[in-house]
Design an enzyme around this catalytic site. Structure first.
Site, PDB file in Angstrom:
ATOM      1  N   CYS A 170       0.843  -1.285   0.005  1.00  0.00           N
ATOM      2  CA  CYS A 170       0.121  -0.137   0.113  1.00  0.00           C
ATOM      3  C   CYS A 170       0.808   1.315  -0.078  1.00  0.00           C
ATOM      4  O   CYS A 170       0.344   2.300  -0.364  1.00  0.00           O
ATOM      5  CB  CYS A 170      -0.958  -0.207   1.250  1.00  0.00           C
ATOM      6  SG  CYS A 170      -1.926  -1.521   1.435  1.00  0.00           S
ATOM      7  N   HIS A 306      -2.133   8.387   5.737  1.00  0.00           N
ATOM      8  CA  HIS A 306      -2.636   6.941   5.278  1.00  0.00           C
ATOM      9  C   HIS A 306      -4.033   6.886   5.705  1.00  0.00           C
ATOM     10  O   HIS A 306      -4.660   6.416   4.685  1.00  0.00           O
ATOM     11  CB  HIS A 306      -1.762   5.723   5.758  1.00  0.00           C
ATOM     12  CG  HIS A 306      -2.104   4.647   5.103  1.00  0.00           C
ATOM     13  ND1 HIS A 306      -1.418   4.486   3.965  1.00  0.00           N
ATOM     14  CD2 HIS A 306      -2.316   3.356   5.617  1.00  0.00           C
ATOM     15  CE1 HIS A 306      -1.785   3.045   3.339  1.00  0.00           C
ATOM     16  NE2 HIS A 306      -2.464   2.458   4.384  1.00  0.00           N
ATOM     17  N   HIS A 346      -9.736   2.930  -0.783  1.00  0.00           N
ATOM     18  CA  HIS A 346      -8.274   2.665  -0.541  1.00  0.00           C
ATOM     19  C   HIS A 346      -7.955   1.912  -1.971  1.00  0.00           C
ATOM     20  O   HIS A 346      -8.310   0.656  -2.493  1.00  0.00           O
ATOM     21  CB  HIS A 346      -8.000   1.524   0.674  1.00  0.00           C
ATOM     22  CG  HIS A 346      -6.750   1.117   0.494  1.00  0.00           C
ATOM     23  ND1 HIS A 346      -5.546   1.875   0.351  1.00  0.00           N
ATOM     24  CD2 HIS A 346      -6.122  -0.086   1.099  1.00  0.00           C
ATOM     25  CE1 HIS A 346      -4.426   1.251   0.719  1.00  0.00           C
ATOM     26  NE2 HIS A 346      -4.915   0.132   1.183  1.00  0.00           N
TER      27      HIS A 346
END
Length: 888
Positions: A170, A306, A346
Site C-alpha cells: 500500500c 494514510h 483505498h
C-alpha cells in the site's frame, strides 16, 4: 562542500492526469475534495449475496477508454493488454499534455516509474485466447504482466531513461515518487513519469465482511472517526510528471507543487504482526523527513495521512503523528489531518499517489479541505498536547503551504513526502497587443480538426492569460506531424481564426515562434486522445469468427478480409484500410503473411506486406496473374547505381536472416555499384518445403537471379555474411556460364575443418551469437508458436548446411573478411586453440596472396552499421581491383 551536497534536490510536479471514482480531472477531484464528498456505491446490477456481503466500493465508472491507434497499437494487441496498463499508458500521455508538451517529443531523458495491483486478467485473456487459437502464451504474459507497465510507456513514447515497476504493497505509490525524485536528483533522467493503476480483474463486485478483518461492514471509509470500521476498495489511475525545480522554472513549466524531500524505512519485526504497522517506525520516518527538509513539525500546515479507517491502523498512525508533533507549536490554525481514502476508497498500490493529489488541490487553492465522512474523533486516538486536528470545514490558509503525505504498507515499508507550494510565477513580459504566432498540432489530419476545436474551447473556458495559452499551444505542437498555423493579439482574435479553420496543415518546417521569457505553460484541459475510443476485454467469439468465415468463403476479397479481421480484430475492412494505420507490425505481418500464402497458394515474403500496405493493394496483387517477376521474387534491389553500374554486387542472406541485413551497407558503397540481395527461401517456406541441402538452395537462388537479371553485360561480384558467403561460393559455378563474375566475398563465413571442429559444437555457439536473442531480434520474442518452432528448424537445417560446405575452386578473386572477436572470453584452452586456427583464414585456404581483412568484432557485431562502413571500404577497393583485372 561540492557536488550533490550543493545541489537543489527539490522536484517540481508539472503535470498530472487521473481517472478516479467520481473524478476524471484535477478540477473534478478538487470539487469532490472540498465538498467532502465520497464515491462509494454499489456496482451496476448488484444483487444480494448473503448477510455479510458488502456490495459497495469506490468504482471506476469508465475504464475501457483506450485510443490504441494514437499509440501505434492494433486492436488485436490491445485487448490482451491488462486494462491497468492501458489506463497507465493513456494517462501518461494526458499528464504530459497537461504539462504542456507533445508526449512523442518529451525533451531530455525521460524515465517511467510505475506501480500496479495484482490481477487475474491473465486468466481471462488466456481463456479467450485458448478458444481463439491465435495468440501465443507469451503474448498473453507480456500483455498482462504488471512488470511491463512502465516498459510499455517507454517503448510507445521512445523514452530512454530508467523504466521499471515499484512494489511495496500500500505504500507503493509514494515509493514510486521517492524513486523518481532520486533519479532526477542523481540526473539519471531529466523528466520522470511517476504513477500507477489499480484495476484488478475480475472486476470488483463486492466483498465478504468478516469481523476482525480490515474491510468495512458499512461500505464507507471513515478515517480517524469513532465509527470507522475498516477499508473499502477503490479503483483508478494517477500519473504525475516530475522535473527538477530549477529546470521546471527555466523551462516555464506549470508547477502544481514542489516535492521538497522524501523518506523511506521499514518496521522490521518490532511490531504486533507482519501486517500491523509500527508507530515507532512510522514516527522515525516522519522525523527523518522533517530533518531532510530542514523543518520543525510546527511548520506543517496539514498531513495527508494514510488513514485506512481500520480498527488498528488509524490508532497506530495517529500515535506516530502524536509522537512527532508532540509539544510542537503553531501560531494559528493547527495542523490538519485527513485522508483521501474517505472520498475514493483505498486504491491499494496507488493510494499514496491519490494522497499527493489531495495535497496538490489544497495547495493550489491555499485552503485546508474538510475530511470526508468524519464527525467525531475515535476515542482511542488522542491529539492532546499537539496542534493536530481533523478538519470538518474548509479553512483558507493562503500561500505558501507545507504538507506531509504519509503512506504505510503491509510488510512494513513506510514512505512520506514533504510537499510545498510552487514558487510564484513570473509576470508576463510580452508587449500588450502584440500579434503572436500560434500553432496547433496533432498526429493526423483528422485529429488536427479536433485539436483546433478543443483549443478554441480552451480559450473560452480557461482563466489563464493569453500569452500563457499561446506558449502552451506552440510547445504542445512541437514535433507533431500535422500543424495548423494562426496568429492573434488576443483571445477573441485567435478564437475567430480557430472557429474558421478549414483543415489546412502547413509544412512543419515553417519557422517556430521563439519562446522567450514569459508566463508559465498551463494545463489546457484537453487531450489529443479520442474520448470515444474503446477497448473491451478479450472475447473468444470475436477472434474466432473471422477464421470460420475464411474457411467458408470462396471469394478472394472475402477470404482476404477475414484474414485482416482475424489479424487486427477489425469489425470492418474497407478498400483503403491500412495495415500500418490499423496498428500492424512485424509480428502481425508474419502471421498475416502465413495466412495469405496458405489461403492463396502464394509464396510472398515480408517485403510484399511492406509494398502492399492497404487492403485494396493486396487484393489487386493477389488477383493479378503471376508474371515473370514472380520467378525472381527472392532477388531484391537494395540500391541502384548512379548512372550505368560498373558492377553488380549480389549478397546472399545469412542463416535465419533476410536481405534487409545489407541495407545499411548500401549508403557506404561506391556510387557506381548496384547492390542486390538474395532473400531467404527457408524463412518464409512452410515446414514441409524447407530446403536442407546447400547445393539445392544455391541452385534455387542462381535460377532466381538468372530470371530476375536479364541484362548480363555488367560484371557480378557474389558474396554474403556467414552462410551467405558459402551459398555465394556454391552459386558462382552455376552463374559463371551466363555472367562475367569478377570475384566473391565472404563476411565471416567459417568453413568447417576437423582442426577447429569444436567451434561448430552447440556448446560453443554462445561464444559467437546469442541464439535466443537472434531469433527474438528477427521476429520479436512474442511471435506465434508456429513461427518460433519453424525458426528453430530453419536454424538447425542451415547450420547443417554450413557444416557440410566445401569451398569450390573456380579461381575467382576472393575477399575474405574475418571477425576475430567473441561475445564472451574463451576460457577453454582447446576451444581457444581451435578459434585461433580458424581465424587464420576462416578455413578457406585459397591463394596465398588473396586479401584477408580482420575486424575486431564478434560474428554478429560484424554486420552492425558501424562495422559495415569498414566492410564497404574494403569491398569498394576489392571490386575496383578485381573487376579491372577480370575485364582486362
Amino acid at each position: 562542500m561540492t557536488g550533490l551536497a550543493q545541489m537543489d534536490h527539490r522536484i517540481a510536479v508539472i503535470g498530472t492526469a487521473l481517472a478516479l471514482p467520481g473524478a476524471d480531472s484535477l478540477a473534478g477531484f478538487e470539487r469532490m475534495t472540498f465538498d467532502a464528498a465520497d464515491a462509494f456505491s454499489a456496482p451496476p446490477g448488484a444483487a444480494a449475496a448473503g448477510e455479510n456481503w458488502v456490495d459497495r466500493a469506490a468504482y471506476l465508472d469508465d475504464w475501457s477508454g483506450f485510443d490504441y491507434r494514437l499509440f501505434g497499437l492494433s486492436l488485436r494487441d490491445s485487448v490482451i493488454i491488462d486494462p491497468q496498463q492501458r489506463l497507465f499508458l493513456q494517462h501518461c500521455w494526458k499528464a504530459i499534455e497537461a504539462a504542456g508538451y507533445n508526449p512523442m517529443a518529451l525533451p531530455g531523458r525521460g524515465a517511467v516509474f510505475s506501480t500496479a495491483s495484482d490481477s487475474d486478467f491473465v486468466q481471462l485473456a488466456r481463456a479467450a485466447a485458448d478458444d481463439a487459437g491465435n495468440y501465443h502464451p507469451f503474448e498473453i504474459e507480456i500483455g498482462s504482466n504488471k512488470e511491463q507497465q512502465a516498459l510499455r510507456v517507454s517503448h510507445v513514447l521512445n523514452l530512454r531513461g530508467p523504466s521499471f515497476g515499484v512494489q511495496s504493497a500500500c505504500s507503493s505509490g509514494l515509493l514510486v515518487l521517492h524513486t523518481a525524485m532520486q533519479s532526477l536528483a542523481l540526473r539519471d533522467c531529466d523528466v520522470a513519469l511517476a504513477g500507477g493503476a489499480c484495476l484488478p480483474f475480475p472486476l470488483h463486485q463486492g466483498y465478504e465482511y468478516r469481523p476482525g478483518m480490515n474491510l468495512s461492514r458499512s461500505g464507507v471509509i471513515r478515517s480517524f472517526d469513532q465509527d470507522a470500521d475498516g477499508m473499502v476498495p477503490g479503483f483508478g489511475c494517477v500519473v504525475f510528471v516530475l522535473k527538477r525545480l530549477e529546470d521546471a522554472v527555466s523551462d516555464r513549466d506549470p508547477i502544481l507543487a514542489v516535492l521538497a524531500a522524501s523518506a523511506v524505512n521499514n518496521d522490521g519485526s518490532n511490531k504486533a504482526s507482519y501486517v500491523a504497522p509500527s508507530s515507532s517506525a512510522v514516527a522515525e520516518n516522519l522525523q527523518a523527513l522533517l530533518r531532510k527538509g530542514g523543518l520543525e513539525p510546527g511548520a506543517i500546515d496539514f498531513v495527508e495521512a494514510h488513514g485506512s479507517g481500520t480498527y488498528i491502523g488509524d490508532v497506530i498512525e495517529a500515535a506516530a503523528l502524536r509522537q512527532v508533533f508532540r509539544a510542537s507549536s503553531r501560531a494559528a490554525g493547527g495542523t490538519a489531518v485527513a485522508s483521501a481514502k474517505a472520498s475514493v476508497g483505498h486504491l491499494d498500490t496507488v493510494a499514496g499517489l491519490v494522497g499527493l493529489l489531495r495535497t496538490i488541490v489544497q495547495i493550489g487553492r491555499g485552503s485546508i479541505a474538510p475530511a470526508a465522512n468524519f464527525s467525531v474523533l475515535n476515542p482511542r486516538i488522542s491529539f492532546d498536547g499537539t496542534p493536530l486536528f481533523v478538519p470538518t470545514a474548509a479553512a483558507p490558509v493562503g500561500q505558501p503551504l507545507t504538507a506531509i503525505v504519509n503512506a504505510l504498507g503491509i510488510g512494513g515499508t513506510n514512505c512520506a513526502l514533504l510537499v510545498q507550494s510552487a514558487p510564484p510565477a513570473p509576470a508576463a513580459q510580452g508587449a500588450a497587443g502584440a500579434v503572436l504566432p500560434v500553432r496547433v498540432g496533432a498526429s493526423s489530419k483528422e485529429r488536427l480538426r479536433a485539436a483546433v476545436a478543443r483549443a478554441g474551447a480552451a480559450l473560452a473556458s480557461t482563466q489563464a492569460g493569453f500569452e500563457a495559452l499561446v506558449f502552451t499551444l506552440n510547445r504542445r505542437a512541437r514535433g507533431k506531424p500535422f500543424v495548423a498555423h494562426f496568429a492573434g493579439a488576443d483571445a477573441a482574435a485567435l478564437a475567430a481564426q480557430l472557429a474558421a479553420f478549414d483543415g489546412a496543415a502547413l509544412p512543419v518546417s515553417a519557422p517556430e515562434p521563439a519562446p522567450g521569457p514569459g508566463p508559465r505553460a498551463v494545463d489546457l484541459g484537453w487531450s489529443e486522445i479520442d474520448p470515444q475510443a474503446r477497448v473491451g476485454l478479450p472475447q473468444a467469439a470475436a477472434v474466432a469468427a473471422p477464421a470460420a468465415a475464411a474457411d467458408a468463403a470462396a471469394d478472394a476479397a472475402q477470404r482476404l478480409r477475414a484474414i485482416w479481421q482475424a489479424a487486427l480484430l477489425l469489425q470492418d475492412v474497407t478498400p483503403q484500410t491500412s495495415f500500418r494505420d490499423a496498428g500492424g507490425h512485424s509480428m502481425l505481418a508474419l502471421t498475416m503473411l502465413d495466412d495469405i500464402n496458405g489461403a492463396f497458394g502464394t509464396q510472398h515474403d515480408l517485403d510484399w506486406i511492406d509494398q502492399h500496405d492497404r487492403f485494396d493493394q493486396q487484393l489487386a496483387a493477389l488477383e493479378a496473374p503471376a508474371g515473370p517477376a514472380q520467378a525472381g521474387r527472392l532477388v531484391k534491389l537494395v540500391r541502384a547505381a548512379q548512372g550505368t553500374p560498373r558492377l553488380r554486387l549480389v549478397l546472399v542472406h545469412a542463416s535465419i536472416s533476410g536481405y534487409e541485413t545489407y541495407r545499411p551497407l548500401a549508403a557506404q558503397l561506391a556510387p557506381d555499384i548496384e547492390l542486390l540481395a538474395i532473400d531467404s527461401h527457408n524463412l518464409y517456406a512452410d515446414e514441409g518445403q524447407l530446403i536442407r541441402d546447400g547445393a539445392e538452395l544455391a541452385a534455387l537462388y542462381a535460377s532466381q537471379l538468372r530470371a530476375a537479371l536479364l541484362e548480363r553485360s555488367v560484371p557480378l561480384c557474389l558474396g554474403g555474411w556467414s552462410l551467405g558467403g558459402m551459398l555465394a561460393d556454391l552459386m558462382a559455378p552455376l552463374l559463371a556460364p551466363h555472367y562475367r563474375l569478377c570475384g566473391t566475398v565472404a563476411i565471416d563465413s567459417v568453413v568447417y575443418r576437423e582442426e577447429h571442429a569444436a567451434l561448430f559444437a552447440d556448446s560453443a555457439l554462445a561464444y559467437f551469437m546469442d541464439q535466443g536473442s537472434l531469433l527474438a531480434e528477427r521476429f520479436e520474442a512474442d511471435q506465434l508458436q508456429r513461427q518460433a518452432r519453424r525458426l528453430q528448424q530453419v536454424f538447425a537445417a542451415e547450420r547443417a548446411m554450413a557444416r557440410a560446405f566445401v569451398p569450390g575452386s573456380l579461381g575467382l578473386p576472393f575477399l575474405n573478411i574475418v571477425a576475430i572477436g567473441t561475445r564472451k572470453p574463451l576460457a577453454d584452452a582447446a576451444l581457444l586453440q581451435a578459434f585461433d586456427r580458424a581465424k587464420n583464414d576462416n578455413g578457406w585456404r585459397r591463394q596465398a596472396d588473396e586479401p584477408i581483412v580482420r575486424i575486431d568484432a564478434d560474428h554478429v557485431q560484424i554486420v552492425d552499421p558501424a562495422h559495415l562502413a569498414m566492410i564497404a571500404l574494403h569491398i569498394n577497393r576489392f571490386t575496383r581491383s578485381a573487376c579491372t583485372t577480370t575485364s582486362s
